[in-house]
Scaffold this active site. Structure first.
Site, PDB file in Angstrom:
ATOM      1  N   TYR A 160       0.547  -1.233   0.249  1.00  0.00           N
ATOM      2  CA  TYR A 160      -0.405   0.220   0.155  1.00  0.00           C
ATOM      3  C   TYR A 160       0.845   0.932   0.285  1.00  0.00           C
ATOM      4  O   TYR A 160      -0.051   2.118  -0.621  1.00  0.00           O
ATOM      5  CB  TYR A 160      -0.814  -0.053   1.238  1.00  0.00           C
ATOM      6  N   LYS A 198       4.065 -14.659   3.327  1.00  0.00           N
ATOM      7  CA  LYS A 198       4.422 -16.041   1.546  1.00  0.00           C
ATOM      8  C   LYS A 198       5.584 -16.063   1.730  1.00  0.00           C
ATOM      9  O   LYS A 198       6.533 -15.890   0.981  1.00  0.00           O
ATOM     10  CB  LYS A 198       3.764 -15.471   0.450  1.00  0.00           C
ATOM     11  N   ASP A 245      -2.020 -18.547   0.992  1.00  0.00           N
ATOM     12  CA  ASP A 245      -2.767 -19.423   0.377  1.00  0.00           C
ATOM     13  C   ASP A 245      -3.903 -20.519   0.902  1.00  0.00           C
ATOM     14  O   ASP A 245      -5.121 -20.220   1.085  1.00  0.00           O
ATOM     15  CB  ASP A 245      -2.123 -19.759  -1.168  1.00  0.00           C
ATOM     16  N   ASP A 292      -6.273  -7.117   4.694  1.00  0.00           N
ATOM     17  CA  ASP A 292      -7.436  -6.386   3.211  1.00  0.00           C
ATOM     18  C   ASP A 292      -8.174  -7.664   3.233  1.00  0.00           C
ATOM     19  O   ASP A 292      -9.087  -8.053   3.645  1.00  0.00           O
ATOM     20  CB  ASP A 292      -6.153  -5.527   2.418  1.00  0.00           C
TER      21      ASP A 292
END
Ligand code: IPM
Ligand code: MG
Length: 360
Positions: A146, A195, A227, A251
């Site tokens: 962001y 991740k 995931d 988010d």
């Protein structure tokens, strides 16, 4: 006690739901003998319409001078609203990111709790829901994709867009500390989501989180790839207590978590800095399609106001009273359209606010 609250109604359904939260806070003042003074702050499209920009310095100053900020939602329909003809840095969402950064609100807490009464609205099968779930997502809010450098360039006739995901160890440490502190007051389990099988920023994230965990021997820490976490949220949501994650993953996962609670209209949030100061807003957006119809669910905003009472104003008893009133109204069978079910009583935004206020 006297408190100064900055109110940001914002866009879309924002003004309608903030009005109901204010109604509930006014009732809290009457019953518990407090006085809140409110100052309205323009943000997002509402600010663009008046000032041409989604956030002004004056708005930031008003927010800073208050004890806490209560917000509705910002943004409009990207296809039809003139706000989206502006360059990206002047659009409503840029104002929200800018105020988060200006107030250093790095810790975004999003509780996702399944009310017994709303089990029917939960899209998961009964055997998956089991005894229900009660988790809180601790989302880093002022770093990552962001806020990293971004650009769009054209080279040899080919357009390339770049966004950068950056975290330093201090940014990771302070949000990890928040998550572990919160876990100590709950079920003492942190699931750190990253991740790390692909991203350097995630590998650093994991390392720093493990260092922080050493100071919390009572808290069980597990790492989960994002995931897999997306899958686990609909496979076995009951396994989570505190989910700690970076900005973008948070988010996405918080919208998913909110949906399994029955409706995104139920999910509150708090965005905090290093002190008690915070900005409180529902996790959902401005829903321009239903704005002005009087049917939006104000509960996420009312529950955000309860978080404000608890975290920024230290009014625990008052926060409990608001949460208990929400519980009571649900038990009595009142529902806004988004959580409506057979045999329940459907009410609009204002009526729902009245029902909660009457039960404080
Ligand atoms: C949220 C929203 C915002 C975000 C948007 C409106 C910029 O989706 O608070 O989750 O992505 O943080
Ligand atoms: Mg979001």
């Amino acid at each position: 006690m006297n408190y100064k609250i900055a109110l940001i109604p914002g866009d879309g359904i924002g003004p309608e739901i903030v009005a109901e939260a204010k109604k509930v806070l006014d009732q809290v003042c009457r019953v518990y003998g407090h006085s809140f003074s409110y100052e309205e702050v323009l943000l997002g499209g509402a600010s663009i319409d008046v000032h041409g920009v989604p956030l002004t310095d004056e708005a930031v100053e008003t927010a800073k001078a208050s004890d806490a900020v209560l917000m509705g939602s910002i943004g409009g329909d990207a296809k039809t609203s003139p706000w989206y003809q502006l360059e990206p840095s002047k659009r409503p969402e840029a104002g929200l990111l800018a105020i988060r950064k200006a107030l250093n609100l790095f810790a975004n807490l999003r509780p996702a709790y399944l009310y017994d009464e709303l089990k029917g609205a939960c899209p998961l099968k009964e055997e998956v829901i089991g005894d229900g779930f009660d988790m809180i997502i601790v989302r880093e809010l002022t770093g990552g994709l962001y806020f990293g450098e971004r650009k769009t360039v054209v080279e040899n006739g080919v357009t390339t867009a770049v966004d950068t995901l950056t975290y330093n160890e201090n940014e990771i440490r302070r949000i990890a500390v928040k998550a572990f502190d919160i876990a100590m007051k709950r079920n003492k389990k942190v699931t750190s989501v990253d991740k790390a099988n692909v991203l350097d920023s995630s590998r650093l994230w994991r390392k720093v989180v493990e260092e922080v965990a050493k100071d919390y021997p009572e808290v069980a820490l597990e790492h989960m790839l994002v995931d897999n976490c997306a899958m686990q949220l609909v496979h076995d949501p009951g396994q989570f207590d505190v989910i700690l994650t970076e900005n973008m993953f948070g988010d996405i996962l918080s919208d998913e978590a909110s949906m399994v609670t029955g409706s995104i209209g139920m999910l509150s949030s708090a965005s905090l800095n290093e002190t008690k100061f915070g900005l409180y807003e529902p996790s959902h957006g401005s829903a321009p399609d239903i704005a002005g119809k009087g049917i939006a669910n104000p509960l996420a905003t009312i529950l955000s106001a309860a978080m404000m009472l608890r975290y920024s104003l230290d009014l625990d008893k008052e926060a409990d009273a608001v949460e208990a009133a929400v519980q009571k109204v649900l038990t009595e069978g009142y529902r806004t359209v988004d959580i409506m079910a057979d045999g329940m009583k459907q009410v609009g935004t204002k009526e729902m606010g009245d029902l909660i206020a009457e039960r404080i």
